[in-house]
Design an enzyme around this catalytic site. Structure first.
Site, short mmCIF file in Angstrom:
data_model
loop_
_atom_site.label_atom_id
_atom_site.label_comp_id
_atom_site.label_asym_id
_atom_site.label_seq_id
_atom_site.Cartn_x
_atom_site.Cartn_y
_atom_site.Cartn_z
N ARG A 1 6.83 -7.74 8.00
CA ARG A 1 6.06 -8.47 8.41
C ARG A 1 4.97 -7.66 9.28
O ARG A 1 5.59 -7.07 9.95
CB ARG A 1 6.30 -9.54 9.37
CG ARG A 1 5.16 -10.28 9.46
CD ARG A 1 5.65 -12.20 10.69
NE ARG A 1 4.54 -12.95 10.14
CZ ARG A 1 3.90 -12.94 11.27
NH1 ARG A 1 3.75 -12.37 12.35
NH2 ARG A 1 2.93 -13.85 11.19
N PHE A 60 1.00 -1.14 -0.03
CA PHE A 60 0.05 -0.18 0.18
C PHE A 60 0.91 1.23 0.11
O PHE A 60 0.33 2.40 -0.87
CB PHE A 60 -1.21 0.02 1.12
CG PHE A 60 -1.86 1.17 1.08
CD1 PHE A 60 -1.99 1.54 -0.06
CD2 PHE A 60 -1.87 2.08 2.59
CE1 PHE A 60 -3.49 2.30 0.62
CE2 PHE A 60 -2.44 2.80 2.72
CZ PHE A 60 -3.31 3.50 1.37
N VAL A 111 7.15 -9.72 -10.96
CA VAL A 111 6.44 -8.65 -10.80
C VAL A 111 5.39 -8.36 -11.86
O VAL A 111 5.85 -8.56 -13.65
CB VAL A 111 7.38 -7.73 -11.20
CG1 VAL A 111 7.05 -5.94 -11.47
CG2 VAL A 111 8.46 -7.43 -9.96
N TYR A 116 4.39 -6.91 17.50
CA TYR A 116 4.99 -6.37 15.53
C TYR A 116 5.34 -5.16 16.45
O TYR A 116 7.34 -4.26 15.71
CB TYR A 116 3.55 -5.98 15.26
CG TYR A 116 3.69 -4.73 14.30
CD1 TYR A 116 4.12 -4.97 13.12
CD2 TYR A 116 3.01 -3.55 13.92
CE1 TYR A 116 4.44 -4.42 11.79
CE2 TYR A 116 3.28 -2.17 13.33
CZ TYR A 116 4.59 -3.25 11.91
OH TYR A 116 4.50 -1.98 10.98
#
Length: 332
Positions: free
Chosen positions: A81, A20, A44, A150
């Site tokens: 991640r 994103f 790709v 995280y």
């Protein structure tokens, strides 16, 4: 050690170019006519003319970056991640460390050895914590206080990178975004768009919280500024739209952008808590109704930077993309 000057038109290695944030960074680099090496996982399917593609199977410390790093001046490391809502890994912290810490440090070490001048690391506000209280925003000088695996992995990566910069000629720039939104956004922000689009009544009008958000174009603009700005060297920057809103204000702003009736009403917080407890949504309610603010004064003053896109304009762009996508392609 002293850092070497960055060329006027630096060659940039980008990781995470299909994500994103990475997709928008890649477009901005191409628009700026910077030579780009785009390191992406798998095949790709589309790219920009002149961009050198380098395929990797997965982000790990086993990757040899020698070839893609050849001639590179700046690395922008967007890959990693991501935060997982419904974690299934038996050892989540280990999984985050393998990608966000070990693989990141391996790339950075090889970058320093290859003569790269600057390494820009896209971290997370979760390094600071999950929530602010007493209307005191997080600052880049605050002691880190990550509360999940995280956030811990992102903090450990930051610390390892700054330690590397201390004894090499490569400098490091760390950027901690808050929630990023924009065209194509997923997860909770997309759910808010869908809910507002359907004019579903929402009981958050009386919640006196404040949330910092960052529009994708504002984040990308800051990343691009950090490519060459001398004052960015070995600094940590928080980034937002610099216009904090309550949950009710966000929902009303999206309704206005989507030309929909705002169905936001007030319900006492204790009733919201009861409903959340009964439905198993306590964590979701906290994220929606808690406060998370950042103070970007240091970012603005150190870099002479101001978010170029206003919140109203950003909401309009995001809403228009959502509605156009929902309608589907137009056939003449």
């Amino acid at each position: 050690m002293s850092c070497r000057p960055i060329p006027e038109s630096p060659t940039v290695l980008l990781t995470g170019g299909t994500g994103f944030v990475g997709r928008s960074v890649l477009k901005a680099l191409v628009d700026a006519k910077f030579p780009v090496v785009n390191a992406t996982r798998g095949k790709v399917t589309s790219s920009f003319p002149g961009v050198q593609e380098y395929a990797i199977q997965s982000l790990s410390e086993q990757i040899d970056w020698t070839t893609p790093l050849s001639g590179v001046d700046v690395v922008i490391h967007c890959a990693g991640r991501a935060h997982v809502m419904n974690e299934t890994h038996s050892n989540p912290l280990q999984a985050f460390r393998e990608v966000n810490v070990d693989a990141t440090l391996k790339l950075a070490q090889q970058a320093a050895e290859a003569g790269v001048k600057r390494f820009i690391f896209i971290s997370s506000i979760k390094v600071n914590g999950e929530e602010t209280s007493d209307k005191r925003p997080f600052t880049s000088q605050d002691a880190p206080a990550p509360l999940d695996d995280y956030g811990v992995s992102k903090l450990e990566a930051e610390q390892a990178l700054l330690a590397l910069a201390a004894h090499t000629s490569m400098d490091v720039v760390i950027i901690r975004p808050v929630l990023v939104y924009g065209p194509g956004v997923k997860a909770n922000f997309e759910k808010m768009l869908a809910t507002v689009d359907k004019c579903i009544p929402l009981p958050f009008g009386g919640i006196d919280n404040r949330r910092s958000l960052v529009f994708i174009d504002n984040l990308v603009d800051l990343i691009c500024v950090c490519i060459k700005h001398p004052a960015a060297s070995n600094q940590v920057f928080l980034v937002s739209d610099d216009n904090d809103l309550s949950t009710g204000q966000i929902l009303k702003g999206l309704a206005l952008a989507m030309h929909k009736r705002s169905n936001v009403f007030s319900l006492p917080r204790f009733l919201l808590n009861c409903v959340a407890a009964l439905t198993g949504k306590k964590e979701f309610l906290q994220r929606l109704c808690g406060s998370l603010q950042v103070d970007i004064t240091d970012t603005r003053e150190r870099l002479g930077w101001t978010p170029p896109v206003s919140v109203a304009e950003a909401f309009a762009i995001t809403a228009r993309h959502y509605q156009d996508k929902k309608r589907g392609p137009v056939h003449e």
